[in-house]
Design an enzyme around this catalytic site. Structure first.
Site, PDB file in Angstrom:
ATOM      1  CD  GLN A  16      -2.736   1.338   2.472  1.00 49.95           C
ATOM      2  OE1 GLN A  16      -3.304   2.375   2.721  1.00 49.95           O
ATOM      3  NE2 GLN A  16      -2.882   0.274   3.243  1.00 49.95           N
ATOM      4  CD  GLU A 138      -1.633   2.155   8.335  1.00 49.03           C
ATOM      5  OE1 GLU A 138      -1.382   2.386   7.153  1.00 49.03           O
ATOM      6  OE2 GLU A 138      -1.696   3.047   9.203  1.00 49.03           O
ATOM      7  CG  ASP A 167       0.658   0.887   4.751  1.00 44.91           C
ATOM      8  OD1 ASP A 167       1.859   0.857   5.079  1.00 44.91           O
ATOM      9  OD2 ASP A 167      -0.075  -0.108   4.801  1.00 44.91           O
ATOM     10  N   GLY A 246      -7.423  20.597  19.368  1.00 44.37           N
ATOM     11  CA  GLY A 246      -7.002  21.990  19.405  1.00 44.37           C
ATOM     12  C   GLY A 246      -7.648  22.772  20.532  1.00 44.37           C
ATOM     13  N   GLY A 247      -7.714  24.077  20.358  1.00 45.93           N
ATOM     14  CA  GLY A 247      -8.187  24.954  21.418  1.00 45.93           C
ATOM     15  C   GLY A 247      -9.697  25.140  21.460  1.00 45.93           C
TER      16      GLY A 247
HETATM   17  N1  COA Z   1      11.888 -10.356  -9.337  1.00 45.56           N
HETATM   18  C1  COA Z   1      12.569 -11.093  -8.445  1.00 45.56           C
HETATM   19  N2  COA Z   1      12.524 -10.921  -7.112  1.00 45.56           N
HETATM   20  C2  COA Z   1      11.751  -9.920  -6.678  1.00 45.56           C
HETATM   21  C3  COA Z   1      11.024  -9.081  -7.529  1.00 45.56           C
HETATM   22  C4  COA Z   1      11.117  -9.333  -8.932  1.00 45.56           C
HETATM   23  N3  COA Z   1      10.456  -8.601  -9.822  1.00 45.56           N
HETATM   24  N4  COA Z   1      10.357  -8.184  -6.798  1.00 45.56           N
HETATM   25  C5  COA Z   1      10.649  -8.450  -5.512  1.00 45.56           C
HETATM   26  N5  COA Z   1      11.502  -9.491  -5.442  1.00 45.56           N
HETATM   27  C6  COA Z   1      12.083 -10.100  -4.236  1.00 45.56           C
HETATM   28  C7  COA Z   1      13.042  -9.184  -3.574  1.00 45.56           C
HETATM   29  O1  COA Z   1      14.316  -9.251  -4.185  1.00 45.56           O
HETATM   30  C8  COA Z   1      13.032  -9.734  -2.145  1.00 45.56           C
HETATM   31  O2  COA Z   1      13.850 -10.896  -2.090  1.00 45.56           O
HETATM   32  P1  COA Z   1      15.084 -11.081  -1.046  1.00 45.56           P
HETATM   33  O3  COA Z   1      14.538 -10.852   0.338  1.00 45.56           O
HETATM   34  O4  COA Z   1      15.529 -12.494  -1.290  1.00 45.56           O
HETATM   35  O5  COA Z   1      16.121 -10.086  -1.367  1.00 45.56           O
HETATM   36  C9  COA Z   1      11.592 -10.153  -1.998  1.00 45.56           C
HETATM   37  O6  COA Z   1      11.053 -10.314  -3.300  1.00 45.56           O
HETATM   38  C10 COA Z   1      10.623  -9.109  -1.396  1.00 45.56           C
HETATM   39  O7  COA Z   1      11.101  -8.579  -0.338  1.00 45.56           O
HETATM   40  P2  COA Z   1      10.314  -7.939   0.906  1.00 45.56           P
HETATM   41  O8  COA Z   1      10.228  -6.483   0.697  1.00 45.56           O
HETATM   42  O9  COA Z   1      11.079  -8.422   2.099  1.00 45.56           O
HETATM   43  O10 COA Z   1       8.827  -8.532   0.901  1.00 45.56           O
HETATM   44  P3  COA Z   1       7.976  -9.107   2.139  1.00 45.56           P
HETATM   45  O11 COA Z   1       6.671  -9.502   1.549  1.00 45.56           O
HETATM   46  O12 COA Z   1       8.700 -10.149   2.899  1.00 45.56           O
HETATM   47  O13 COA Z   1       7.783  -7.855   3.125  1.00 45.56           O
HETATM   48  C11 COA Z   1       7.034  -5.647   3.743  1.00 45.56           C
HETATM   49  C12 COA Z   1       6.784  -6.904   2.913  1.00 45.56           C
HETATM   50  C13 COA Z   1       5.998  -4.615   3.350  1.00 45.56           C
HETATM   51  C14 COA Z   1       6.909  -5.970   5.239  1.00 45.56           C
HETATM   52  C15 COA Z   1       8.455  -5.110   3.438  1.00 45.56           C
HETATM   53  O14 COA Z   1       8.596  -4.961   2.061  1.00 45.56           O
HETATM   54  C16 COA Z   1       8.770  -3.788   4.130  1.00 45.56           C
HETATM   55  O15 COA Z   1       9.036  -3.743   5.333  1.00 45.56           O
HETATM   56  N6  COA Z   1       8.760  -2.699   3.363  1.00 45.56           N
HETATM   57  C17 COA Z   1       9.119  -1.371   3.854  1.00 45.56           C
HETATM   58  C18 COA Z   1       8.028  -0.749   4.682  1.00 45.56           C
HETATM   59  C19 COA Z   1       6.715  -0.669   3.981  1.00 45.56           C
HETATM   60  O16 COA Z   1       6.554  -0.078   2.936  1.00 45.56           O
HETATM   61  N7  COA Z   1       5.705  -1.248   4.632  1.00 45.56           N
HETATM   62  C20 COA Z   1       4.314  -1.043   4.268  1.00 45.56           C
HETATM   63  C21 COA Z   1       3.864  -1.844   3.169  1.00 45.56           C
HETATM   64  S1  COA Z   1       2.216  -1.329   2.788  1.00 45.56           S
END
Ligand code: COA
Length: 423
Positions: A16, A138, A167, A246-247
């Site tokens: 998101q 979030e 988010d 607020g106030g």
């Molecule tokens: N081709 C190949 N690999 C891909 C890819 C593509 N097109 N797109 C993503 N990937 C891989 C990445 O390389 C990563 O792999 P790795 O960990 O082996 O390096 C993996 O997919 C995705 O990583 P990640 O971001 O850790 O996904 P997740 O689903 O485990 O975590 C979140 C999700 C949201 C918790 C995390 O991305 C995060 O903390 N983001 C930052 C904060 C944020 O925006 N949070 C709110 C989200 S609404």
């Protein structure tokens, strides 16, 4: 000509927060190229699905006006395409977990080598510090950013809010950072890193609560209704229920029908300049000159009793009747509108804040359009892309690959992927 026309965004976002940011940039006219993993794409395509095998509303409502390319960026061929995309775009936006892009072979130093004009914009859960490596969603941000500790009633547990301030709120912050960086690039010719941490974004939105934290040193917060109820203050900002921040004191009051309608309520503000009008409306004209009620200071210890009396009046009116009567006298108030009422609100449809969109596999659905209106750059809300719908088009038109090369890339990076666009 729209505001961000000519700006090309490499959209490496998911879920998101990041998609909120790139959707806004797309509405301002940027060409947003969303890079997705072959087969699955953005995980939200398949989350909370209301129609089997059809992109969820979660996805469609966050990814309007974008193009989608599928690419396995961990495959050497996909990695090569990503490298060329970095060269061809103005901004890279990502919200992966910390370190993901580095592991993919694209730390900031490498991105700068490939494209010194590139603006590299990231959302992370936390900024540099003890939690910088954490994954964050979030509600984690709402809790770590001060929102949960200050939301709810003083005798209850912390609460998260339905507004996605962690988010979508951080996505908004990042979009502003990107536009500012683009403006600066216009003068320096160079890109830069833009970081919006979700904790920081939530804390920014909770700014008034940090204000109150410091005011506590000077004594109890007299505008909090707990003050009038003789509930002692501790050493941290308490949860303030429905007190206004607020106030001008305010509270949520029952309206006619509250027994059966969970949203038959109105937010009522006892704004000082209209106090005398409030007294007349609720039938307490003597409060205008009574020493216990005539001044804002005198009213502060009696807020609960005052709102109880005003509620006796609001309970005789529907929330819309109360709105009409109160607005005649410029008394600030707001009906508690349900999502159903908002979805059916014709004035929001007329301004493009609520939009009906047609989608090839889902049919018609409602979405929230661009809440920011530019008079010379109106947003035209277009449906979200199917997974990989624009892969060939982007490889050909943006990166200049030949038909044979495109076939090789497809073969190498997404052997199991059906050619969605061709179907
Ligand atoms: N081709 C190949 N690999 C891909 C890819 C593509 N097109 N797109 C993503 N990937 C891989 C990445 O390389 C990563 O792999 P790795 O960990 O082996 O390096 C993996 O997919 C995705 O990583 P990640 O971001 O850790 O996904 P997740 O689903 O485990 O975590 C979140 C999700 C949201 C918790 C995390 O991305 C995060 O903390 N983001 C930052 C904060 C944020 O925006 N949070 C709110 C989200 S609404």
């Amino acid at each position: 000509m729209r505001a961000l026309e000519g700006v090309r965004i490499l959209d490496f976002t998911h879920v998101q927060s990041g998609p909120t940011c790139t959707q806004l940039l797309a509405w301002f006219g940027a060409d947003v190229i969303k890079v997705e993993r072959p087969g699955t794409g953005d995980i939200t395509r398949g989350q909370l699905q209301d129609i089997p095998k059809v992109d969820s509303l979660y996805f469609t409502m966050l990814n309007h006006n974008k193009r989608s390319i599928t690419l396995d960026t961990k495959h050497p061929k996909g990695n090569e395409v990503l490298e060329r995309l970095i060269g061809a775009c103005d901004v890279l936006v990502e919200n992966f977990a910390p370190g993901v892009l580095d592991r993919m072979g694209f730390p900031w130093e490498r991105i700068q080598e490939l494209n010194p004009r590139m603006i590299y914009a990231s959302i992370k859960g936390f900024g540099p510090g003890p939690y910088e490596d954490c994954k964050v969603y979030e509600n984690v941000a709402q809790c770590a950013g001060g929102s949960a500790s200050t939301t709810g009633f003083d005798d209850g547990p912390p609460l998260v809010t339905g507004a996605q301030i962690g988010d979508s709120g951080t996505g908004l912050h990042l979009a502003l950072g990107i536009v500012a960086a683009l403006y600066q690039r216009g003068r320096t010719g160079r890109g830069q890193k833009v970081l919006a941490a979700m904790q920081d974004g939530v804390l920014n939105l909770c700014r008034v609560k940090l204000r109150d934290q410091q005011r506590l040193k000077a004594g109890p917060l007299t505008e909090y209704s707990q003050y009038g109820q003789n509930i002692p203050f501790g050493d941290t900002v308490p949860r303030a229920g429905n007190d206004s921040g607020g106030g001008q004191p305010g509270w949520i009051l029952k309206c006619k029908g509250w027994e059966t309608d969970p949203n038959a309520y109105i937010y009522f503000i006892t704004q000082a300049p209209v106090w005398e009008k409030i007294c007349d409306v609720i039938g307490e004209p003597e409060w205008k000159s009574h020493p216990d009620y005539a001044t804002p200071k005198a009213r502060l210890p009696r807020l609960k009793a005052i709102f109880d009396r005003i509620q006796q009046w609001t309970m005789t009116k529907t929330k819309f009747e109360a709105m009409e009567i109160l607005n005649r006298d410029d008394i600030p108030c707001g009906p508690i509108l349900s999502m159903k009422e908002l979805a059916e609100d014709q004035s929001l449809r007329a301004t493009g804040t609520v939009v009906e969109v047609d989608h090839p596999t889902r049919g018609k659905y409602l979405t929230v359009g661009n809440p920011i209106k530019l008079s010379a750059s109106p947003a035209d809300v277009k449906r979200s892309p199917l997974l990989g719908e624009h892969t060939d088009e982007i490889l050909r038109d943006v990166l200049g690959y030949s038909g044979d090369e495109i076939a090789t890339i497809r073969e190498a990076t997404q052997p199991a992927q059906k050619r969605v666009a061709a179907e």
